[in-house]
Design a protein around this motif. Structure first.
Motif, PDB file in Angstrom:
ATOM      1  N   GLU A   6      62.335   7.631  81.369  1.00  0.00           N
ATOM      2  CA  GLU A   6      61.604   6.377  81.147  1.00  0.00           C
ATOM      3  C   GLU A   6      62.506   5.160  81.315  1.00  0.00           C
ATOM      4  O   GLU A   6      62.036   4.078  81.659  1.00  0.00           O
ATOM      5  CB  GLU A   6      60.972   6.369  79.750  1.00  0.00           C
ATOM      6  CG  GLU A   6      59.766   7.286  79.607  1.00  0.00           C
ATOM      7  CD  GLU A   6      59.205   7.287  78.188  1.00  0.00           C
ATOM      8  OE1 GLU A   6      59.823   6.634  77.310  1.00  0.00           O
ATOM      9  OE2 GLU A   6      58.166   7.931  77.969  1.00  0.00           O
ATOM     10  N   GLY A   7      63.811   5.355  81.076  1.00  0.00           N
ATOM     11  CA  GLY A   7      64.738   4.239  81.201  1.00  0.00           C
ATOM     12  C   GLY A   7      65.165   3.947  82.623  1.00  0.00           C
ATOM     13  O   GLY A   7      65.930   3.007  82.869  1.00  0.00           O
ATOM     14  N   LEU A   8      64.688   4.742  83.590  1.00  0.00           N
ATOM     15  CA  LEU A   8      65.044   4.544  84.990  1.00  0.00           C
ATOM     16  C   LEU A   8      64.087   3.559  85.646  1.00  0.00           C
ATOM     17  O   LEU A   8      62.928   3.439  85.249  1.00  0.00           O
ATOM     18  CB  LEU A   8      65.000   5.873  85.748  1.00  0.00           C
ATOM     19  CG  LEU A   8      65.837   7.028  85.202  1.00  0.00           C
ATOM     20  CD1 LEU A   8      65.672   8.251  86.094  1.00  0.00           C
ATOM     21  CD2 LEU A   8      67.306   6.640  85.089  1.00  0.00           C
ATOM     22  N   THR A   9      64.562   2.871  86.660  1.00  0.00           N
ATOM     23  CA  THR A   9      63.684   2.017  87.444  1.00  0.00           C
ATOM     24  C   THR A   9      62.787   2.896  88.318  1.00  0.00           C
ATOM     25  O   THR A   9      63.036   4.100  88.482  1.00  0.00           O
ATOM     26  CB  THR A   9      64.484   1.075  88.356  1.00  0.00           C
ATOM     27  OG1 THR A   9      65.181   1.869  89.331  1.00  0.00           O
ATOM     28  CG2 THR A   9      65.498   0.270  87.556  1.00  0.00           C
ATOM     29  N   ASP A  10      61.740   2.296  88.895  1.00  0.00           N
ATOM     30  CA  ASP A  10      60.850   3.058  89.768  1.00  0.00           C
ATOM     31  C   ASP A  10      61.621   3.670  90.935  1.00  0.00           C
ATOM     32  O   ASP A  10      61.388   4.815  91.313  1.00  0.00           O
ATOM     33  CB  ASP A  10      59.727   2.160  90.306  1.00  0.00           C
ATOM     34  CG  ASP A  10      58.732   1.753  89.225  1.00  0.00           C
ATOM     35  OD1 ASP A  10      58.704   2.424  88.173  1.00  0.00           O
ATOM     36  OD2 ASP A  10      57.993   0.773  89.439  1.00  0.00           O
ATOM     37  N   ARG A  11      62.531   2.893  91.515  1.00  0.00           N
ATOM     38  CA  ARG A  11      63.315   3.402  92.638  1.00  0.00           C
ATOM     39  C   ARG A  11      64.230   4.528  92.197  1.00  0.00           C
ATOM     40  O   ARG A  11      64.380   5.533  92.910  1.00  0.00           O
ATOM     41  CB  ARG A  11      64.138   2.274  93.260  1.00  0.00           C
ATOM     42  CG  ARG A  11      65.042   2.730  94.407  1.00  0.00           C
ATOM     43  CD  ARG A  11      64.209   3.287  95.569  1.00  0.00           C
ATOM     44  NE  ARG A  11      63.720   2.213  96.424  1.00  0.00           N
ATOM     45  CZ  ARG A  11      62.921   2.390  97.470  1.00  0.00           C
ATOM     46  NH1 ARG A  11      62.501   3.619  97.762  1.00  0.00           N
ATOM     47  NH2 ARG A  11      62.521   1.372  98.209  1.00  0.00           N
ATOM     48  N   GLU A  12      64.833   4.412  91.029  1.00  0.00           N
ATOM     49  CA  GLU A  12      65.712   5.466  90.533  1.00  0.00           C
ATOM     50  C   GLU A  12      64.932   6.752  90.271  1.00  0.00           C
ATOM     51  O   GLU A  12      65.427   7.849  90.554  1.00  0.00           O
ATOM     52  CB  GLU A  12      66.426   5.006  89.263  1.00  0.00           C
ATOM     53  CG  GLU A  12      67.521   3.977  89.524  1.00  0.00           C
ATOM     54  CD  GLU A  12      68.025   3.299  88.265  1.00  0.00           C
ATOM     55  OE1 GLU A  12      69.032   2.580  88.349  1.00  0.00           O
ATOM     56  OE2 GLU A  12      67.408   3.488  87.187  1.00  0.00           O
TER      57      GLU A  12
END
Length: 234
Positions: free
Chosen positions: A161-167
């Motif tokens: 959940e802490g990742l960006t959409d791209r990540e």
């Protein structure tokens, strides 16, 4: 690093306590024009051999009578740190209880010793390119053992959940075993940009390695695909 390897063969060290196995792997890999088996040895000689040869890939038997693969991996990690070459563990058993431990210790892949020759060659190339290899027949054991030690699917979902959409997009492809170059091609991004994304997401996930992150991607439901759809070894 992949770019540096374009003009030279992939350097491989094979570590196994059985001379016959070492000879067989050497013969299979040596048949590939872009792979050079620079040394083979037993467990007791493994650390010194790797330090002397500085290979790109180490194929390491997980069970050896003199010095086992987990000990070798631990010693190499202690000495080389981030300069550790890609290490794929070799096993005869698809239910080996040590697989999850090797994953936590930093292994980049897991292969059965009876893996088909063309798959072995492909695995070495994937590892040298910064990818990871996880034989489908050992995937359940590795993932199950890792999850038992680190949490369930809910925790994996919360972790991403802490990742960006791209990540998350990059993590999903990493979970399918793609190298940075392959991810860059698939997402139409620069190789350096993908490398930055991978470094960032691994850090956000707690400093995991690529195989551990692939397990998280799988548990979090990012990898997808139907149950009957052939899945590329991670």
């Amino acid at each position: 690093m992949a770019a540096e390897r374009e003009d030279r063969a992939i350097r491989v060290v094979v570590v196994d306590d059985e001379q016959l196995v070492r000879s067989g792997l050497r013969m299979i890999l040596a048949a590939a024009p872009d792979i050079d088996v620079v040394a083979d040895c037993c467990g007791g000689e493994a650390v010194d051999t790797v330090l002397a040869q500085r290979p790109d890939v180490v194929m390491l038997d997980i069970r050896m009578p003199d010095v086992d693969g987990l000990t070798v991996l631990s010693r190499l990690t202690a000495v080389l740190g981030e300069r550790l070459p890609a290490v794929t563990m070799l096993t005869t058993f698809d239910t080996d209880e040590y697989l999850a431990t090797a994953l936590c210790a930093g292994a980049s892949g897991f292969l059965l010793k009876d893996t088909e020759p063309e798959q072995l060659v492909r695995a070495v190339r994937v590892l040298a390119a910064g990818g990871s290899t996880l034989d489908p027949t050992v995937a359940r054991t590795v993932i199950g053992g890792y999850v038992q030690g680190t949490g369930d699917a809910g925790q994996a979902r919360r972790a991403v959940e802490g990742l960006t959409d791209r990540e998350r997009e990059v993590l999903a492809l990493l979970g399918r075993g793609l190298s940075n170059a392959e991810i860059a091609s698939g997402l139409h991004l620069a190789h350096g940009t993908v490398k930055d994304h991978v470094s960032a997401l691994l850090g956000k996930l707690g400093g995991l390695n690529r195989v551990q992150a692939a397990v998280v991607a799988e548990r979090a439901g990012l990898v997808g695909g139907r149950a009957d759809e052939p899945r590329r070894p991670v």
